[in-house]
Structure formats: C-alpha cells, structure tokens
Design a protein around this motif. Structure first.
Motif, PDB file in Angstrom:
ATOM      1  N   GLU A   1       0.482  -0.785   0.052  1.00  0.00           N
ATOM      2  CA  GLU A   1      -0.509   0.263   0.211  1.00  0.00           C
ATOM      3  C   GLU A   1       0.662   1.299   0.437  1.00  0.00           C
ATOM      4  O   GLU A   1       0.510   2.467  -0.928  1.00  0.00           O
TER       5      GLU A   1
ATOM      6  N   THR B   1       2.534   1.988  -3.353  1.00  0.00           N
ATOM      7  CA  THR B   1       1.330   2.536  -4.949  1.00  0.00           C
ATOM      8  C   THR B   1       0.831   4.015  -3.977  1.00  0.00           C
ATOM      9  O   THR B   1       0.837   4.497  -5.455  1.00  0.00           O
ATOM     10  N   ARG B   2       1.484   4.245  -3.203  1.00  0.00           N
ATOM     11  CA  ARG B   2       0.445   5.308  -2.778  1.00  0.00           C
ATOM     12  C   ARG B   2       1.799   6.391  -3.142  1.00  0.00           C
ATOM     13  O   ARG B   2       1.592   8.003  -3.870  1.00  0.00           O
TER      14      ARG B   2
ATOM     15  N   GLU C   1       1.814   6.271  -6.800  1.00  0.00           N
ATOM     16  CA  GLU C   1       0.548   7.172  -7.880  1.00  0.00           C
ATOM     17  C   GLU C   1       0.705   9.146  -7.180  1.00  0.00           C
ATOM     18  O   GLU C   1       0.752   9.624  -8.556  1.00  0.00           O
TER      19      GLU C   1
ATOM     20  N   THR D   1       5.269   2.337 -13.366  1.00  0.00           N
ATOM     21  CA  THR D   1       5.434   1.231 -12.452  1.00  0.00           C
ATOM     22  C   THR D   1       5.222  -0.346 -13.480  1.00  0.00           C
ATOM     23  O   THR D   1       4.036   0.066 -14.025  1.00  0.00           O
TER      24      THR D   1
ATOM     25  N   PRO E   1       0.056   4.554 -17.625  1.00  0.00           N
ATOM     26  CA  PRO E   1       0.364   3.163 -17.222  1.00  0.00           C
ATOM     27  C   PRO E   1       0.770   1.779 -17.544  1.00  0.00           C
ATOM     28  O   PRO E   1       0.032   1.801 -18.727  1.00  0.00           O
TER      29      PRO E   1
ATOM     30  N   ASP F   1       1.045  -2.529 -13.079  1.00  0.00           N
ATOM     31  CA  ASP F   1       1.423  -1.290 -12.557  1.00  0.00           C
ATOM     32  C   ASP F   1       1.621  -1.650 -11.194  1.00  0.00           C
ATOM     33  O   ASP F   1       0.471  -3.405 -10.487  1.00  0.00           O
TER      34      ASP F   1
ATOM     35  N   HIS G   1      -0.892  -0.493  -8.692  1.00  0.00           N
ATOM     36  CA  HIS G   1      -1.985  -0.671  -8.704  1.00  0.00           C
ATOM     37  C   HIS G   1      -2.650  -2.293  -8.323  1.00  0.00           C
ATOM     38  O   HIS G   1      -3.358  -2.590  -8.133  1.00  0.00           O
ATOM     39  N   GLU G   2      -2.406  -2.452  -9.494  1.00  0.00           N
ATOM     40  CA  GLU G   2      -3.284  -4.122  -9.941  1.00  0.00           C
ATOM     41  C   GLU G   2      -2.428  -4.867  -9.316  1.00  0.00           C
ATOM     42  O   GLU G   2      -2.907  -5.900  -8.497  1.00  0.00           O
TER      43      GLU G   2
ATOM     44  N   LEU H   1      -1.084  -4.203  -5.779  1.00  0.00           N
ATOM     45  CA  LEU H   1      -2.156  -4.091  -4.315  1.00  0.00           C
ATOM     46  C   LEU H   1      -3.354  -4.683  -4.338  1.00  0.00           C
ATOM     47  O   LEU H   1      -3.834  -5.614  -4.212  1.00  0.00           O
ATOM     48  N   MET H   2      -3.920  -5.360  -5.969  1.00  0.00           N
ATOM     49  CA  MET H   2      -5.435  -5.906  -5.701  1.00  0.00           C
ATOM     50  C   MET H   2      -4.781  -7.566  -5.496  1.00  0.00           C
ATOM     51  O   MET H   2      -5.452  -8.344  -4.754  1.00  0.00           O
TER      52      MET H   2
END
Length: 376
Positions: free
Chosen positions: A116, A119-120, A123, A129, A344, A348, A350-351, A353-354
């Motif tokens: 997390e 990713t923060r 972004e 990324t 993106p 990346d 974010h993905e 992180l999911m």
C-alpha cells in the motif's frame, strides 16, 4: 521509432537480475527497436565482490554496494528491483519520491502494508510502474481474454488454477530467504500463487471473497551456516475464490508438489465453452465451444501464432513454444512503451496491490481454519 535513452539501475544480482538484464538487452532485437533505449548503467549488491561480478556478467556499466547511489544519480531513470521481498518497499518508495520509474519483481511488498505504501508513493509521484507477473504476457493469455471479452465462452462460472513445483519437496534443500517470513513474507502462496491470482483477475476480474488452507510440509531446514531453522511460511496452499462477477474458482500454489517439476495451468469454463492453458505447452491453447457442434465434442488445439499477442515479434510462423525468457522480453517492451507514452504499464503497482489484498485475505482465512474472508 526514435529512441530516447534511459539509464537503468538493477538492485540485486541473482536469477531475476539475469532475467531482467537479458530482457532489456533483447527488446530491440526482438521488436526491431526499443520504445526507449535501456542503458544498463548500474547494478547494486551490498557485497562488493558480488556487485562487481554481476556487472561483468550482465554487461552493466558500473556497480555499487549502495542502492542509494541509484536514487541520487540523475542519469538513472528506471530503478529495477530484483531483491528479496523485504527490500522492495524501502527502495521503491525512495525511487518514487525521486521521480524515477520502477520495475519491481512480485510480490509487490513483504506485507500488504508495504504494498500500500509503495503504491501510494508511486501514484503521488506520477511515475510509471511495472510488476513482474510475467505469465500475463503470454500470447495464449491474450487470446483467452479476447475470447472471454467477445462472449465466445458465454457466462464464465468456473476457474481452476495450479502453480505447482517440486523445488522444495526434498527436506535437504537448504533454508534460504524464501523460507523466512521476515525476508520473503508468504511462501508458496505469495511466490507462486500470486501469479495464479494475477491470471485469474486478468481473465475474470476482481476476486471478492476467499477461503484458504495452508500447510508447511517441511517444517525445518538447515541454513548456509549449518543451523537448523524453522520454516515459517507456507509450502502448500489451496483456496476457494468468489469473483465479483459471480464466478467461482479454485487455486493451488505449492513448492512441494511431487511429480510436478513446474506447472502453471488453468481451466476456464463458461456456459458456451471452455479454455485450457498450460505454460508448459505455451504455444497452444485448448478450446471447446458449443458452436463446434456435438459431433466434435471435446477440446481442440489452437496453435498460437503471429496474430496472438506479441508472438509475431518472435516468430513469423505458428506453433513454436514461447519460454519465460521471451515472456520477460514482452514484459520489458510493455514497460518501455508505457514510459515512452506516459501511461500506466500493465500490470502496474495498483494491480499488484489488488493481488496482494487477495493474498492477504487467503492468509487470514488459513489462519482462521478456512473461514471465508472478504478481499476488501
């Protein structure tokens, strides 16, 4: 294509440093040109002898014992993190704050909290990324997703995936960072299962709920100093998956699977057809469609070729196997293209992180005797 050079710093000297350096060097030969020209400018390892040896072996211009050198160097535009998982967060956050693009091996962080934060930071910095979920770049996966999106399989209701290996079934295999939660985080689930979750999400979408069970099969191993150490992450994990679109799934990740040296495979089933995929037969996709008719019931084989994904960058004819080194070249191409276009990359941070949130939910479930958990 006009090339613009970008200095690359590789943080780490092991197998994935080899893999990434090969990929970056071969983007231009495979695709004809690189979207941006990657220059292997720096490689880092805390042991000077290993850092110097890696620079010679991988053809990197300079070496250092400090990853901070990559952050401080204005000539470095891309930081490539191929270290044990415990170092990902610190290096990535610093690189993001310095405005450098990042290529990071999976899993994204040692913990969900690390992922997390990474990713923060990325972004907030607006950088490009990429996370190393290599199998997503297989031409067969491109075709499978295209068929799902076109509705050729009807409503997808089932996914069954396996990432199985026998690399650690022998109790004499030594204790390494991969069997140490403080350096690796999770075991088979995090290392292998993350790939299967990435594939499931790619073809079916987000996972909403999970139920999992895990086991450490070989509970102690001997480290390099001859000391017996307790293995504190999983050797084998199985999970049930509920997708947001209503589909259900199963997943297995194992590093102690006797008889399976290396298996990455899944079956996707819908109301009008089904798909079978295996990385070990990566030039093929098995397909069964209702439209084929009852007289030809069963799976038929599609020989993958230039019309599928990036296959044509390698070969002008169909049916030739595509290996992991080649998939990594496709991954590097996607990263460099995203940098050139200022968009993106896929997948990346974010993905990633999911995917980490899904892993975390499975771990919570396993700790609670398989109780269902929301991914969140």
């Amino acid at each position: 294509m006009t090339q613009h050079p970008i200095g690359v710093a590789i943080i780490g000297d092991g197998l994935m440093a080899k893999e990434h350096s090969m990929a970056l060097r071969n983007v231009a030969p495979v695709f004809g040109a690189a979207p941006v020209e990657p220059r292997l400018s720096l490689i880092v390892h805390p042991d000077p002898a290993r850092a110097e040896a890696a620079a010679r072996r991988y053809g990197v211009e300079r070496w250092s014992t400090s990853w901070q050198k990559a952050i401080d160097d204005p000539g470095i535009g891309l930081v490539d993190i191929v270290t044990p998982n415990s170092f990902h967060r610190e290096v990535a956050v610093a690189a993001a704050r310095a405005g450098k693009h990042i290529w990071c091996e999976k899993p994204l962080g040692l913990t969900l909290e690390d992922a997390e934060e990474m990713t923060r930071a990325a972004e907030a910095a607006g950088i490009v990324t990429m996370t190393g979920f290599t199998y997503l770049h297989n031409p067969g996966i491109a075709l499978a997703r295209r068929m799902v999106e076109a509705g050729e399989l009807g409503e997808i209701f089932s996914f069954s995936g396996f990432f199985s290996a026998d690399t650690m079934i022998d109790p004499e295999v030594p204790f390494t960072w991969r069997t140490d939660r403080s350096r690796a985080g999770g075991g088979a689930l995090s290392d292998l299962g993350s790939h299967m979750i990435s594939l499931a999400r790619h073809v079916l979408g987000p996972v909403s709920r999970v139920a999992g069970l895990s086991r450490t099969v070989v509970e102690e191993r001997t480290d390099a100093e001859g000391v017996r150490r307790r293995v504190d992450n999983d050797d084998h994990t199985q999970a049930l998956l509920r997708f947001e679109n209503g589909a259900m799934g199963t997943m297995q990740a194992s590093r102690v699977q006797t008889g399976r040296a290396f298996e990455v495979s899944f079956v996707l089933t819908g109301t009008k057809g089904a798909i079978r995929f295996s990385q070990q037969q990566s030039h093929l996709l098995e397909v069964s469609l209702d439209s084929d008719g009852l007289d030809t019931h069963g799976f038929r084989t599609i020989e993958l070729g230039p019309e599928h994904g990036h296959f044509g960058a390698l070969w002008p004819m169909s049916g030739i196997n595509v290996g992991l080194h080649e998939l990594k070249i496709f991954e590097a191409w996607e990263l460099l293209q995203a940098i050139r276009e200022g968009r993106p990359a896929k997948p990346d941070f974010h993905e990633a992180l999911m995917i980490e949130r899904t892993i975390s939910a499975i771990e919570r479930s396993a700790a609670d005797d398989g109780a269902w958990q929301s991914v969140g």
